[in-house]
Design an enzyme around this catalytic site. Sequence first.
Site, mmCIF file in Angstrom:
data_model
loop_
_atom_site.group_PDB
_atom_site.id
_atom_site.type_symbol
_atom_site.label_atom_id
_atom_site.label_comp_id
_atom_site.label_asym_id
_atom_site.label_seq_id
_atom_site.Cartn_x
_atom_site.Cartn_y
_atom_site.Cartn_z
ATOM 1 N N ASP A 366 0.826 -1.205 0.000
ATOM 2 C CA ASP A 366 0.000 0.000 0.000
ATOM 3 C C ASP A 366 0.864 1.261 0.000
ATOM 4 O OD1 ASP A 366 -2.627 0.750 -0.231
ATOM 5 O OD2 ASP A 366 -2.956 1.030 1.911
ATOM 6 N N ASP A 428 -8.898 -2.128 2.668
ATOM 7 C CA ASP A 428 -8.746 -1.486 3.968
ATOM 8 C C ASP A 428 -9.754 -2.012 4.984
ATOM 9 O OD1 ASP A 428 -6.761 0.097 2.794
ATOM 10 O OD2 ASP A 428 -8.230 1.560 2.106
#
Length: 518
Positions: A366, A428
């Site tokens: 990420d 997420d």
Amino acid sequence: MAAAAAAAAAAAAAALARLAAAFLLLAAQVACEYGMVHVVSETGGPKGKDYCILYNPQWAHLPHDLGKASLLQVRDWTASVLCSPPDLPAKGFSNQIPLVARGNCTFYEKVRLAQGGGARGLLIVSKETLVPPGGNKTQYDEIGIPVALLSHKDMLDIFKSFGRAVRAALYAPSEPMLDYNMVIIFIMAVGTVALGGYWAGSRDVRKRYVKHKRDDGPAKQEAEAVDVSPVLVCVFVAMCCSALVLLYYFYDRLVYVTIAIFCLSSSTGLYSCLSPLVQRLPFGRCRVPDNSLPYFRKRPRVSMLLLALLCLAVSVVWGIFRNEDQWAWILQDALGVAFCLYMLKTIRLPTFKACTLLLLVLFVYDVFFVFITPFLTKSGNSIMVEVATGPSDSATHEKLPMVLKVPRLNASPLALCDRPFSLLGFGDILVPGLLVAYCHRFDIQVQSSRVYFVACTVAYGIGLLVTFMALALMQRGQPALLYLVPCTLMTSCALALWRRELGMFWTGSGFAVNTSLI
């Protein structure tokens, strides 16, 4: 040695040049701001409407409050590019805001002529992508009226909605630090993680220690969960990287494949979430008659078939009307939550060691694709943000559906012009949610009154709040796992250490405890 020194000097000079170029680009981006033009009809027709403009505050500042902005007559002068004195009307633009076409000369030449003709502002209509109306310091000091770019599409909408006789006010309200829609996203994300972790943990433990009768009747066992091994983690991350890079370079071709996959998987997830409720209904228990069809020969309940058709219909409706910004986001979020719950129920991390490996690898993934890739792309944009929000040069203007999205509730130029929705990716939710599910399973096995589950869920909520704060302070896309992974991992690990159960928690050996607990 001299040649090596010269080569090193040349490399250093090139690096400095790139750094200077990046600095100048950043400066240009800072100088460029979004604003609004509020348009009303002179004849008292429909209610006024705001349109997006791109302006440079170095020409002239715009008021932050619409009440302090002057409502001036708009003069349609788009037949001219306003590049030379003969392009001015005979009586000038006294107390007007002229609309002129873009092209053939600099922004400074246009605005200088408009100001000399008595204009109180200048709107340059562009059929191309809006760019900052730049100039130099001397030119900025000379000009005292605002200049902004308006899209050709918005100009056509203005004349269609209000006619040719219109008045307009240019203003730029301040951006709120945090939009209220973040509260909705927070509730959806934390609620999905908590519900998914609780459901997945309870279901998985029950399947481990309670023997189910395997038959074709109503009590048939559900599909087995998938254990995630270290090899599977590496394969999964490699696939994520490949998919993201392919989407970046072939977005217009692959976005429809992604939409089709989302429709299929989300309808499956919605069915999985609703089927336990439908099975408990006291009616609709009749079954399909005997037949030889591959699936129907098991004689499923008619109510379950109707549920499957309903779930498929919901995903098809979203697929058809996915670009309806007024309401399609509600269907997308509902399907997205169902998809996340289904994945949390299906994918299982057997040990805290596996949890740590998966979360840390995706943490690096990420951060790399959000913060590092801008230095590797020609445009200087993050690959992750570019793919998640849709490339600006996309011919399809489609958006990836793998996000929760809620429209901005505050009226602001950014919401009107660039980002009308706030987004949170499914990753997420899913990645920390798998850890929450593991914590719940461990809680049940060691009889810890769900302390791990509650602590990890609260840590996820805190990490999400920190993400929102970072987003508000930095005003740029954030890799949420940068904050969620440390919060959830450190909290779970610290709790296990404090309870002196770190060994069992790390290896998952708590699952070997007395199986009569359930």
